[in-house]
Design a protein around this motif. Structure first.
Motif, PDB file in Angstrom:
ATOM      1  N   UNK A 155      31.951  37.652  84.613  1.00  0.00           N
ATOM      2  CA  UNK A 155      32.522  38.380  85.749  1.00  0.00           C
ATOM      3  C   UNK A 155      33.495  39.479  85.339  1.00  0.00           C
ATOM      4  N   UNK A 156      33.832  39.549  84.052  1.00  0.00           N
ATOM      5  CA  UNK A 156      34.876  40.467  83.580  1.00  0.00           C
ATOM      6  C   UNK A 156      36.179  40.249  84.347  1.00  0.00           C
ATOM      7  N   UNK A 157      36.444  38.993  84.654  1.00  0.00           N
ATOM      8  CA  UNK A 157      37.645  38.601  85.388  1.00  0.00           C
ATOM      9  C   UNK A 157      38.479  37.693  84.493  1.00  0.00           C
ATOM     10  N   UNK A 158      39.612  38.164  84.003  1.00  0.00           N
ATOM     11  CA  UNK A 158      40.421  37.346  83.100  1.00  0.00           C
ATOM     12  C   UNK A 158      40.999  36.089  83.751  1.00  0.00           C
ATOM     13  N   UNK A 159      40.925  35.980  85.070  1.00  0.00           N
ATOM     14  CA  UNK A 159      41.421  34.777  85.746  1.00  0.00           C
ATOM     15  C   UNK A 159      40.316  33.778  86.060  1.00  0.00           C
ATOM     16  N   UNK A 160      39.091  34.045  85.671  1.00  0.00           N
ATOM     17  CA  UNK A 160      37.964  33.167  86.000  1.00  0.00           C
ATOM     18  C   UNK A 160      37.852  32.002  85.012  1.00  0.00           C
ATOM     19  N   UNK A 161      38.974  31.350  84.793  1.00  0.00           N
ATOM     20  CA  UNK A 161      38.987  30.154  83.952  1.00  0.00           C
ATOM     21  C   UNK A 161      38.348  29.008  84.734  1.00  0.00           C
ATOM     22  N   UNK A 162      37.789  28.045  84.023  1.00  0.00           N
ATOM     23  CA  UNK A 162      37.087  26.924  84.647  1.00  0.00           C
ATOM     24  C   UNK A 162      37.947  26.201  85.682  1.00  0.00           C
ATOM     25  N   UNK A 163      39.192  25.924  85.348  1.00  0.00           N
ATOM     26  CA  UNK A 163      40.072  25.203  86.279  1.00  0.00           C
ATOM     27  C   UNK A 163      40.293  26.015  87.547  1.00  0.00           C
ATOM     28  N   UNK A 164      40.502  27.304  87.421  1.00  0.00           N
ATOM     29  CA  UNK A 164      40.722  28.158  88.598  1.00  0.00           C
ATOM     30  C   UNK A 164      39.466  28.208  89.461  1.00  0.00           C
ATOM     31  N   UNK A 165      38.303  28.371  88.828  1.00  0.00           N
ATOM     32  CA  UNK A 165      37.041  28.442  89.584  1.00  0.00           C
ATOM     33  C   UNK A 165      36.797  27.112  90.304  1.00  0.00           C
TER      34      UNK A 165
ATOM     35  N   UNK B  86      32.850  23.549  87.529  1.00  0.00           N
ATOM     36  CA  UNK B  86      32.820  24.958  87.126  1.00  0.00           C
ATOM     37  C   UNK B  86      33.000  25.056  85.622  1.00  0.00           C
ATOM     38  N   UNK B  87      32.615  26.199  85.099  1.00  0.00           N
ATOM     39  CA  UNK B  87      32.904  26.524  83.705  1.00  0.00           C
ATOM     40  C   UNK B  87      33.520  27.913  83.675  1.00  0.00           C
ATOM     41  N   UNK B  88      34.088  28.266  82.533  1.00  0.00           N
ATOM     42  CA  UNK B  88      34.655  29.609  82.385  1.00  0.00           C
ATOM     43  C   UNK B  88      33.606  30.642  82.781  1.00  0.00           C
ATOM     44  N   UNK B  89      34.038  31.671  83.503  1.00  0.00           N
ATOM     45  CA  UNK B  89      33.146  32.757  83.903  1.00  0.00           C
ATOM     46  C   UNK B  89      33.786  34.101  83.566  1.00  0.00           C
TER      47      UNK B  89
END
Length: 148
Positions: A46-56, A39-42
């Motif tokens: 997505x306008x989602x502040x939690x959509x960091x690469x590690x989380x995704x 994954x990469x930052x999204x």
């Protein structure tokens, strides 16, 4: 485990992030020498502040493996993760984290704070830093990010 191979995959994903208008932050999850998620930052997409690469990548790995407990997983990240991401990795019992570039703004594996191996926490994970750091540094250079 071939750290350079899997970090190379994370760097390839980071290049895709740049093309898509995101920061060059990417992660891959590996279990038994097999990549199970990437994954990469999204955040922008997505306008989602939690959509960091590690989380995704963590969400994808848990979905694919059918479990929230990823005790045999190693995560590879182009940038030292933040407190949110390290906390999520710890909560998932991830075995190890390998990152390329330190994060001097909000790194949570020792650059700013140490959450990954904090003595007061019930969980810890192995941390290896600096794998393919030079290549990661190039992606974070302003010229690389404006070349999209």
């Amino acid at each position: 485990m071939n750290y350079e191979l899997f970090m190379g995959e994370a760097l390839a994903e980071a290049r895709l992030a740049i093309e898509r208008g995101e920061r060059p932050i990417a992660a891959v999850a590996v279990v038994n020498d097999a990549m199970v998620a990437r994954a990469h930052d999204r955040v922008q997409e997505t306008n989602d502040p939690t959509a960091h690469a590690v989380i995704v990548a963590l969400r994808e790995a848990a979905r694919k493996l059918g479990t929230a407990q990823l005790g045999e997983a190693t995560f590879f990240a182009t940038l030292e993760p933040c407190v949110m991401c390290v906390g999520a990795l710890l909560e998932s019992d991830v075995e190890a984290l390998v990152y390329a570039r330190p994060n001097e703004i909000d790194g949570a594996c020792g650059s700013v704070v140490q959450i990954a191996q904090h003595a007061a926490l019930p969980r810890r994970m192995k941390v290896i830093s600096g794998i393919l750091r030079g290549e990661a540094e190039e992606l974070f250079a302003p010229a690389a990010q404006t070349a999209r």
